[in-house]
Scaffold this motif. Structure first.
Motif, short mmCIF file in Angstrom:
data_model
loop_
_atom_site.label_atom_id
_atom_site.label_comp_id
_atom_site.label_asym_id
_atom_site.label_seq_id
_atom_site.Cartn_x
_atom_site.Cartn_y
_atom_site.Cartn_z
N THR A 1 0.04 8.26 -9.54
CA THR A 1 0.44 7.66 -8.49
C THR A 1 1.89 7.43 -8.67
OG1 THR A 1 0.30 5.39 -9.31
CG2 THR A 1 -1.72 6.26 -8.32
N ASN A 2 2.65 6.73 -7.61
CA ASN A 2 3.78 6.41 -7.67
C ASN A 2 4.27 5.64 -8.89
OD1 ASN A 2 4.13 7.56 -4.80
ND2 ASN A 2 4.67 5.55 -3.88
N SER A 3 3.36 4.78 -9.14
CA SER A 3 3.73 3.99 -10.46
C SER A 3 3.24 4.64 -11.66
CB SER A 3 2.80 2.66 -10.40
OG SER A 3 3.16 1.82 -9.45
N GLU B 1 4.13 -11.44 -16.06
CA GLU B 1 4.25 -12.19 -14.82
C GLU B 1 3.65 -11.29 -13.71
OE1 GLU B 1 5.26 -15.70 -16.08
OE2 GLU B 1 4.99 -15.18 -13.87
N VAL B 2 4.18 -10.02 -13.68
CA VAL B 2 3.93 -9.22 -12.33
C VAL B 2 2.31 -8.93 -12.39
CG1 VAL B 2 4.31 -7.20 -11.27
CG2 VAL B 2 6.12 -8.18 -12.22
N SER B 3 2.07 -8.35 -13.78
CA SER B 3 0.69 -7.52 -13.66
C SER B 3 -0.59 -8.44 -13.89
CB SER B 3 0.67 -6.43 -14.70
OG SER B 3 1.76 -5.65 -14.55
N LEU C 1 0.82 -1.04 -0.04
CA LEU C 1 0.06 -0.05 -0.10
C LEU C 1 0.82 1.27 0.04
CD1 LEU C 1 -2.93 1.04 0.44
CD2 LEU C 1 -2.81 1.02 2.81
N PHE C 2 0.66 2.19 -0.85
CA PHE C 2 1.50 3.37 -0.93
C PHE C 2 0.44 4.59 -0.77
CE2 PHE C 2 4.22 0.46 -4.14
CZ PHE C 2 4.93 0.26 -3.03
N GLY C 3 0.92 5.76 -0.41
CA GLY C 3 -0.01 6.63 -0.08
C GLY C 3 -0.84 7.21 -0.78
N GLY D 1 -7.45 -2.79 -13.43
CA GLY D 1 -7.08 -2.95 -14.86
C GLY D 1 -6.95 -1.52 -15.53
N TYR D 2 -6.35 -1.59 -16.62
CA TYR D 2 -6.43 -0.07 -17.57
C TYR D 2 -6.37 -0.53 -19.00
CZ TYR D 2 -5.31 4.09 -19.83
OH TYR D 2 -5.62 5.15 -20.55
N HIS D 3 -7.45 0.08 -19.61
CA HIS D 3 -7.82 -0.28 -20.87
C HIS D 3 -8.39 1.05 -21.57
CE1 HIS D 3 -8.66 -3.75 -23.92
NE2 HIS D 3 -8.45 -2.53 -24.59
N LEU E 1 6.73 -11.64 -1.65
CA LEU E 1 5.82 -11.97 -2.66
C LEU E 1 6.43 -11.11 -3.66
CD1 LEU E 1 2.41 -12.90 -1.64
CD2 LEU E 1 3.96 -14.44 -2.58
N MET E 2 7.64 -10.89 -4.22
CA MET E 2 7.80 -10.18 -5.22
C MET E 2 7.40 -10.95 -6.53
SD MET E 2 9.93 -7.31 -6.02
CE MET E 2 10.99 -7.06 -4.78
N ALA E 3 7.03 -10.11 -7.33
CA ALA E 3 6.73 -11.04 -8.73
C ALA E 3 7.56 -10.81 -9.88
CB ALA E 3 5.25 -10.67 -8.98
N1 LIG Z 1 -2.18 5.04 -12.07
C1 LIG Z 1 -3.11 4.67 -12.94
O1 LIG Z 1 -3.45 5.80 -13.72
C2 LIG Z 1 -3.58 3.40 -12.94
C3 LIG Z 1 -4.87 3.23 -13.92
C4 LIG Z 1 -5.57 2.10 -14.04
C5 LIG Z 1 -5.13 1.03 -13.23
N2 LIG Z 1 -4.30 1.22 -12.45
C6 LIG Z 1 -3.66 0.18 -11.77
O2 LIG Z 1 -3.95 0.04 -10.36
C7 LIG Z 1 -2.94 -0.74 -9.70
C8 LIG Z 1 -2.33 -0.05 -8.56
O3 LIG Z 1 -1.38 0.80 -9.07
P1 LIG Z 1 -1.21 2.26 -8.63
O4 LIG Z 1 -1.12 3.13 -9.69
O5 LIG Z 1 -2.21 2.78 -7.60
O6 LIG Z 1 0.27 2.45 -8.01
P2 LIG Z 1 0.95 1.87 -6.59
O7 LIG Z 1 2.49 2.13 -6.96
O8 LIG Z 1 0.31 2.23 -5.53
O9 LIG Z 1 0.81 0.53 -6.73
C9 LIG Z 1 1.60 -0.59 -7.42
C10 LIG Z 1 1.38 -1.89 -7.05
O10 LIG Z 1 1.90 -2.77 -7.38
C11 LIG Z 1 2.97 -3.71 -6.56
N3 LIG Z 1 4.04 -4.31 -7.15
C12 LIG Z 1 4.98 -3.48 -7.84
N4 LIG Z 1 5.92 -4.20 -8.56
C13 LIG Z 1 5.72 -5.49 -8.10
C14 LIG Z 1 6.42 -6.51 -8.04
N5 LIG Z 1 7.61 -6.89 -8.86
N6 LIG Z 1 5.95 -7.65 -7.63
C15 LIG Z 1 4.63 -7.57 -6.66
N7 LIG Z 1 3.93 -6.55 -6.80
C16 LIG Z 1 4.55 -5.45 -7.32
C17 LIG Z 1 3.15 -2.64 -5.48
O11 LIG Z 1 3.38 -3.42 -4.20
C18 LIG Z 1 1.96 -2.12 -5.47
O12 LIG Z 1 0.86 -2.80 -4.61
C19 LIG Z 1 -2.09 -1.36 -10.52
O13 LIG Z 1 -2.57 -2.74 -11.08
C20 LIG Z 1 -2.21 -0.53 -11.79
O14 LIG Z 1 -1.88 -0.91 -13.19
C21 LIG Z 1 -3.44 2.41 -12.26
#
Ligand SMILES: NC(=O)c1ccc[n+]([C@@H]2O[C@H](COP(=O)([O-])OP(=O)(O)OC[C@H]3O[C@@H](n4cnc5c(N)ncnc54)[C@H](O)[C@@H]3O)[C@@H](O)[C@H]2O)c1
Length: 438
Positions: free
Chosen positions: A293-295, A207-209, A28-30, A240-242, A86-88
């Motif tokens: 988000t962070n990602s 693998e991860v997503s 969980l990230f902020g 998801g994202y689509h 559980l690193m994927a």
């Molecule tokens: N940010 C967007 O615009 C957006 C839009 C649609 C969907 N999403 C999806 O929402 C979900 C959460 O993403 P977010 O944007 O909130 O960012 P976030 O950075 O908060 O979450 C990313 C998540 O991925 C996990 N993760 C990353 N690398 C990993 C690895 N190698 N193994 C296992 N877990 C791993 C992290 O622990 C975290 O829980 C994701 O599935 C993302 O694709 C994001």
């Protein structure tokens, strides 16, 4: 637009209650999407359980969290964390004594990566090692979880894992140019996908997503059967994202961020939910809007469609509360800049000759072009510059609203989910926010 299965009504049913168990499958990230779901689970009085991806030591070994890290993670989550890493992904895995995929990429440079080849038999051995490691750890996690969930409870599994970018120097430089490069620094996403490097990265994204969702559903089969036999229900969600339907010229139209290289993995994720659904398992992928988000911060311009949510807030029965969001956002803009001017900019962006061809659902995820990258990144930069403070953006305010709303919509929709794949577009998000804040 109509052919996309989209949530069109606010969920009315309720299932989860005090004593039920919410399991977050990812950290969980902020600012992350998952905070919205965790908030709803807490409000419903559920017990919250999390996992960790673990941490890598300098020598690459994967370890659980230290006591200190665990305490901080549990405080952040507001629940217990099962401390099994559980690193994927398999980017840092290999049979003993053999090079990992990240090491295989070590010899690539910005000069030679497009023609460099990879030993695919070696990659496959690494993939098997990584997948086996993940599944073994998942079995340990499930064993611990078994002891934490009493018969008759309902269980909500929330998958949030997405990622898989290997820590190879060459790729970090390439990613910077694909997602942030303009003019001379522009790089074609298609050139990446045509290279061995790109093909390896796509496998790791899968693998991860995506595959982790299948492992979760499969690995929790024993728990699911016990819970269902004792009168409880089990649900699975994934993000998801689509693309997203947003207001453009007064109508909701589907649009997307380009190039969303992870799109293949996200379509695989949808397929996994569909396959589970076909077996009677209630697993739903919610295709969510673009937020920061962070990602997602690596994707310059991903936040542009989010700005249009302001218009939806007014259009979908907006009252005083919607006006307050306008005022809050307006106060973040530099002197002399108006929200109407900003919205006109994003409207011009969406309707430009450069962007229109990318509204092609069937061709998704389309490769980038120099003109599209230039316009996307340039518009994003311009909009940031029109704020008082580049660290306090209206997309921060709007991202938080979307996180809140998707949390509510996903959580309650899972009481009685209509299908395995659902889009959450700006219309339903604005309706939910207006209703709850009325
Ligand atoms: N940010 C967007 O615009 C957006 C839009 C649609 C969907 N999403 C999806 O929402 C979900 C959460 O993403 P977010 O944007 O909130 O960012 P976030 O950075 O908060 O979450 C990313 C998540 O991925 C996990 N993760 C990353 N690398 C990993 C690895 N190698 N193994 C296992 N877990 C791993 C992290 O622990 C975290 O829980 C994701 O599935 C993302 O694709 C994001």
């Amino acid at each position: 637009m109509n052919r996309l299965p989209s949530l069109s009504q606010l969920p009315q049913d309720r299932l989860f209650r005090s004593g039920d168990v919410f399991v977050l499958f990812g950290e969980l990230f902020g600012r992350g999407y998952a905070t919205g779901l965790v908030h709803e689970a807490r409000a419903a009085g559920m017990e919250i359980i999390g996992i960790t991806v673990g941490r890598r030591e300098k020598d690459n070994t994967l370890r659980p969290l230290t006591d200190e890290e665990l305490a901080a993670a549990e405080a952040n989550l507001g629940g217990k964390i099962i401390n099994v890493p559980l690193m994927a992904g398999f980017d840092a895995d290999a049979p003993a004594g053999e090079p990992t995929p990240t090491e295989l990429l070590g010899g690539m440079t910005l000069q030679n990566w497009t023609t460099s080849t990879i030993d695919w038999a070696q990659v496959e051995r690494c993939r098997q090692v990584g997948t086996e490691r993940f599944r073994r750890s998942l079995a340990e996690v499930m064993e611990q979880l078994e002891g934490m969930v009493a018969n008759g409870r309902n269980v909500f599994f929330a998958h949030t894992m997405a990622g898989g970018i290997p820590k190879a120097k060459v790729f970090l430089a390439i990613a910077n140019r694909i997602y942030k490069g303009r003019g001379d620094r522009h790089m074609s996403s298609q050139v990446l996908l045509d290279s061995d490097l790109g093909k390896l990265i796509l496998q790791n994204f899968d693998e991860v997503s995506a595959n982790t969702f299948a492992h979760l559903i499969e690995g929790s089969a024993g728990l699911r059967q016990r819970i269902e036999a004792s009168g409880g229900q089990v649900r699975y969600t994934a993000y998801g994202y689509h693309g997203t339907a947003v207001l453009v010229e007064g109508e909701y139209v589907w649009q997307t961020y380009t190039n969303y290289t992870q799109g293949y993995a996200k379509m695989k994720l949808e397929g996994i939910a569909q396959a589970a659904w076909d077996q009677g398992i209630r697993a739903t992928v919610f295709n969510c809007p673009e937020i920061r988000t962070n990602s997602s911060d690596v994707f310059a311009g991903v936040e542009l469609p989010l700005i249009g949510l302001l218009r939806s807030l007014k259009q979908e029965n907006g009252g005083n509360w919607a006006q307050t969001q306008w005022d809050t956002c307006s106060n973040l803009l530099a002197d002399g800049v108006t929200l109407d001017a900003l919205l006109a900019t994003t409207e011009r962006f969406h309707t430009s000759e450069v962007m229109r061809p990318f509204r092609n659902f069937d061709a998704w995820p389309m490769p980038n072009t120099a003109a599209q990258a230039d316009l996307t990144i340039g518009t994003s930069d311009d909009i940031v510059r029109q704020h008082k403070d580049p660290k306090a953006l209206i997309t921060d305010v709007l991202s938080a609203l979307v996180v809140e709303s998707t949390g509510y919509l996903m959580f309650h929709t899972m009481a009685n989910p209509p299908g395995p794949v659902l889009w959450l577009n700006h219309d339903i998000i604005a309706q939910q926010l207006n209703q709850v804040h009325a």
